[in-house]
Scaffold this motif. Structure first.
Motif, PDB file in Angstrom:
ATOM      1  N   LYS A 219       0.811  -1.225   0.000  1.00 59.31           N
ATOM      2  CA  LYS A 219       0.000   0.000   0.000  1.00 59.31           C
ATOM      3  C   LYS A 219       0.847   1.280   0.000  1.00 59.31           C
ATOM      4  CE  LYS A 219      -3.836  -2.373   0.448  1.00 59.31           C
ATOM      5  NZ  LYS A 219      -4.815  -2.487  -0.663  1.00 59.31           N
ATOM      6  N   THR A 220       2.169   1.136  -0.037  1.00 59.37           N
ATOM      7  CA  THR A 220       3.053   2.307   0.073  1.00 59.37           C
ATOM      8  C   THR A 220       2.742   3.364  -0.978  1.00 59.37           C
ATOM      9  OG1 THR A 220       4.813   0.899   0.936  1.00 59.37           O
ATOM     10  CG2 THR A 220       5.453   3.079   0.142  1.00 59.37           C
TER      11      THR A 220
ATOM     12  N   VAL B 217      -0.663   5.138  -0.482  1.00 63.65           N
ATOM     13  CA  VAL B 217      -0.632   6.104   0.616  1.00 63.65           C
ATOM     14  C   VAL B 217       0.042   7.402   0.159  1.00 63.65           C
ATOM     15  CG1 VAL B 217       0.332   6.587   2.900  1.00 63.65           C
ATOM     16  CG2 VAL B 217      -0.704   4.366   2.434  1.00 63.65           C
TER      17      VAL B 217
ATOM     18  N   ARG C 142      -2.260   9.368  -2.053  1.00 61.48           N
ATOM     19  CA  ARG C 142      -3.312  10.042  -1.291  1.00 61.48           C
ATOM     20  C   ARG C 142      -2.807  11.340  -0.672  1.00 61.48           C
ATOM     21  NH1 ARG C 142      -4.416   6.440   2.505  1.00 61.48           N
ATOM     22  NH2 ARG C 142      -3.627   7.541   4.323  1.00 61.48           N
ATOM     23  N   TYR C 143      -1.616  11.291  -0.052  1.00 62.28           N
ATOM     24  CA  TYR C 143      -1.041  12.497   0.548  1.00 62.28           C
ATOM     25  C   TYR C 143      -0.689  13.531  -0.528  1.00 62.28           C
ATOM     26  CZ  TYR C 143      -0.681  10.088   5.041  1.00 62.28           C
ATOM     27  OH  TYR C 143      -0.965   9.426   6.212  1.00 62.28           O
TER      28      TYR C 143
END
Length: 224
Positions: free
Chosen positions: A189-190, A193, A196-197
């Protein structure tokens, strides 16, 4: 920040050593073996080096299209064809013409001259929706507010990867390997994530992204 250079050459041996040499001199080389994606890649580069003898679209056609879309981008033609007619044809649109075989020092010197000559006039910004991206300064400004958007090193590295592949649909595997330099492991999921940021900083509305587009089942795309 390394200067991004577009290099189009179908000969694997020549392409490999030129890419290695220019990389060692501090350039970031985007090497293509044909002209199909030339216009997509050229927008994020400071100079284009185009071989005349290419499969499909010939180098003259590719170079002319690059120059038409990006008039301030220096174009350097390479060719084993040394006749005056070929040189004149190339120089009708290109900024320089170098015949093969050539010494890597001569190619490097000509690149430096072209970059110096166009340094003041070259537009080093890219407009993406509400963002103004100052490529060489690694600076992103929100057009509506004038505020600078500050990214972490990894966030900018991901964004820079997208800029080098504008308009292209990039898989999660391609992005992860291009940014982290390691094989992507399914289920990791790195990247998700980080995206998303990144959207929280870049998008007007992260829930309805305009910059980083999700291509369902494949990956992501940034369109100019």
């Amino acid at each position: 920040m390394k200067i991004p250079v577009l290099y189009i050459e179908d000969d694997a041996e020549i392409g490999s050593w030129v890419t290695r040499d220019l990389t060692a001199r501090g350039y970031e080389v985007m090497w293509l073996t044909n002209g199909e994606k030339a216009l997509q890649e050229a927008g994020a580069c400071r100079l284009a080096i185009v071989d005349v003898m290419l499969p499909g679209l010939d180098g003259f056609t590719v170079g002319q299209r690059i120059k038409k879309q990006y008039p301030q981008l220096p174009v350097l033609m390479l060719s084993a064809r040394s006749s005056i007619d070929d040189k004149l044809q190339g120089l009708q649109f290109a900024d320089d013409y170098l015949t093969k075989p050539f010494h890597p020092d001569e190619l490097a010197a000509r690149i430096e001259v072209l970059l110096r000559r166009t340094g003041e006039a070259f537009e080093e910004t890219l407009s993406l929706k509400h963002l103004i991206v100052h490529i060489n300064d690694k600076k992103i400004v929100h057009r509506d507010t004038g505020d600078e958007i500050v990214l972490t090193g990894k966030q900018y590295h991901i964004f820079q990867y997208f800029l080098r592949h504008l308009g292209q649909i990039m898989t999660k595997e391609q992005i992860f390997e291009g940014v982290w330099g390691e094989p992507y492991i399914e289920g990791d999921k790195t990247l998700m994530v980080h995206i998303r940021y990144l959207r929280e900083k870049l998008e007007r509305d992260p829930a309805a992204p305009e910059i980083i587009e999700t291509i369902r089942g494949i990956g992501y795309r940034v369109k100019n």
